[in-house]
Design a protein around this motif. Structure first.
Motif, PDB file in Angstrom:
ATOM      1  N   HIS A   9       0.735   3.942  -2.894  1.00  0.00           N
ATOM      2  CA  HIS A   9       0.529   5.340  -2.517  1.00  0.00           C
ATOM      3  C   HIS A   9       1.618   6.233  -3.115  1.00  0.00           C
ATOM      4  O   HIS A   9       1.329   7.301  -3.664  1.00  0.00           O
ATOM      5  N   ALA A  10       2.867   5.775  -3.038  1.00  0.00           N
ATOM      6  CA  ALA A  10       3.989   6.559  -3.571  1.00  0.00           C
ATOM      7  C   ALA A  10       3.912   6.670  -5.092  1.00  0.00           C
ATOM      8  O   ALA A  10       4.131   7.751  -5.657  1.00  0.00           O
ATOM      9  N   VAL A  11       3.597   5.572  -5.775  1.00  0.00           N
ATOM     10  CA  VAL A  11       3.504   5.599  -7.238  1.00  0.00           C
ATOM     11  C   VAL A  11       2.356   6.501  -7.679  1.00  0.00           C
ATOM     12  O   VAL A  11       2.503   7.294  -8.624  1.00  0.00           O
ATOM     13  N   SER A  12       1.236   6.423  -6.988  1.00  0.00           N
ATOM     14  CA  SER A  12       0.110   7.282  -7.372  1.00  0.00           C
ATOM     15  C   SER A  12       0.433   8.756  -7.117  1.00  0.00           C
ATOM     16  O   SER A  12      -0.024   9.628  -7.860  1.00  0.00           O
ATOM     17  N   ALA A  13       1.247   9.051  -6.109  1.00  0.00           N
ATOM     18  CA  ALA A  13       1.685  10.438  -5.891  1.00  0.00           C
ATOM     19  C   ALA A  13       2.569  10.893  -7.047  1.00  0.00           C
ATOM     20  O   ALA A  13       2.435  12.023  -7.537  1.00  0.00           O
ATOM     21  N   MET A  14       3.476  10.020  -7.496  1.00  0.00           N
ATOM     22  CA  MET A  14       4.342  10.369  -8.632  1.00  0.00           C
ATOM     23  C   MET A  14       3.529  10.595  -9.904  1.00  0.00           C
ATOM     24  O   MET A  14       3.791  11.529 -10.661  1.00  0.00           O
ATOM     25  N   VAL A  15       2.526   9.750 -10.130  1.00  0.00           N
ATOM     26  CA  VAL A  15       1.697   9.882 -11.332  1.00  0.00           C
ATOM     27  C   VAL A  15       0.809  11.119 -11.238  1.00  0.00           C
ATOM     28  O   VAL A  15       0.479  11.726 -12.260  1.00  0.00           O
ATOM     29  N   SER A  16       0.451  11.517 -10.031  1.00  0.00           N
ATOM     30  CA  SER A  16      -0.366  12.721  -9.857  1.00  0.00           C
ATOM     31  C   SER A  16       0.421  13.994 -10.120  1.00  0.00           C
ATOM     32  O   SER A  16      -0.130  14.982 -10.594  1.00  0.00           O
ATOM     33  N   ILE A  17       1.708  13.985  -9.799  1.00  0.00           N
ATOM     34  CA  ILE A  17       2.522  15.197  -9.904  1.00  0.00           C
ATOM     35  C   ILE A  17       3.360  15.235 -11.182  1.00  0.00           C
ATOM     36  O   ILE A  17       3.420  16.250 -11.867  1.00  0.00           O
ATOM     37  N   GLY A  18       3.991  14.125 -11.507  1.00  0.00           N
ATOM     38  CA  GLY A  18       4.973  14.069 -12.587  1.00  0.00           C
ATOM     39  C   GLY A  18       4.548  14.595 -13.942  1.00  0.00           C
ATOM     40  O   GLY A  18       5.276  15.398 -14.547  1.00  0.00           O
ATOM     41  N   PRO A  19       3.390  14.189 -14.450  1.00  0.00           N
ATOM     42  CA  PRO A  19       3.016  14.634 -15.804  1.00  0.00           C
ATOM     43  C   PRO A  19       2.868  16.145 -15.961  1.00  0.00           C
ATOM     44  O   PRO A  19       2.983  16.662 -17.059  1.00  0.00           O
ATOM     45  N   PHE A  20       2.642  16.862 -14.867  1.00  0.00           N
ATOM     46  CA  PHE A  20       2.511  18.316 -14.976  1.00  0.00           C
ATOM     47  C   PHE A  20       3.816  18.968 -15.434  1.00  0.00           C
ATOM     48  O   PHE A  20       3.794  20.036 -16.027  1.00  0.00           O
ATOM     49  N   LEU A  36       0.830  -1.208   0.000  1.00  0.00           N
ATOM     50  CA  LEU A  36       0.000   0.000   0.000  1.00  0.00           C
ATOM     51  C   LEU A  36       0.866   1.260   0.000  1.00  0.00           C
ATOM     52  O   LEU A  36       0.531   2.245  -0.670  1.00  0.00           O
ATOM     53  N   VAL A  37       1.963   1.242   0.739  1.00  0.00           N
ATOM     54  CA  VAL A  37       2.880   2.381   0.726  1.00  0.00           C
ATOM     55  C   VAL A  37       3.438   2.572  -0.686  1.00  0.00           C
ATOM     56  O   VAL A  37       3.520   3.698  -1.197  1.00  0.00           O
ATOM     57  N   PHE A  38       3.795   1.461  -1.339  1.00  0.00           N
ATOM     58  CA  PHE A  38       4.304   1.528  -2.714  1.00  0.00           C
ATOM     59  C   PHE A  38       3.246   2.092  -3.665  1.00  0.00           C
ATOM     60  O   PHE A  38       3.529   3.000  -4.458  1.00  0.00           O
TER      61      PHE A  38
END
Length: 143
Positions: A9-20, A5-7
């Motif tokens: 959570h971290a990947v979804s944070a990267m996908v939420s921020i990175g493409p911008f 779940l931590v993994f």
């Protein structure tokens, strides 16, 4: 299961921020793009906003599961602060990108004004995302 779940959570944070970050160089090109190319740039913006929105759903759901499984209380300062910033960002995101992108697709529009608005919205939203990321990673004692 908690570490997975931590993994997630971290990947979804990267996908939420990175493409911008991909959109930053595109902002300057929006000002001078021909109509056919403008449409593809706007499609890219729209895709990034939708991707961020859906990965944000995974981020919130995995975060709630981590709270529940980890035994974190809701009144923990960094958790409460993250939720305050999260709810503010939801209202901001709903009004910041899609209406401006829709106006840029219309034939009669003030492109410079709308691109400035899109630029400002992008940088504000990225700042808000980084504030949430800071709260989750640094876990400050706000009170």
């Amino acid at each position: 299961m908690y570490s997975w779940l931590v993994f997630i959570h971290a990947v979804s944070a990267m996908v939420s921020i990175g493409p911008f970050f991909v959109l930053i160089p595109m902002l300057g090109k929006l000002r001078t793009a021909e109509d056919a190319v403008l449409s593809s740039y706007l499609d890219s913006f729209h895709f990034v906003v939708r991707l961020s929105k859906h990965s944000g759903h995974v981020l919130v759901f995995s975060g709630l599961l981590l709270l529940w499984l980890g035994g974190w209380p809701w009144n923990t300062p960094w958790i409460a602060g993250t939720f305050v910033v999260l709810f503010a960002s939801l209202f901001f995101m709903a009004r910041a990108f899609s209406p401006t992108i829709r106006k840029l697709r219309q034939p009669d529009h003030d492109r410079n004004k709308l691109v400035r608005k899109l630029t400002r919205s992008l940088y504000i939203y990225m700042f808000v995302l980084f504030v949430m990321l800071w709260l989750m990673m640094m876990k400050p004692a706000l009170w």
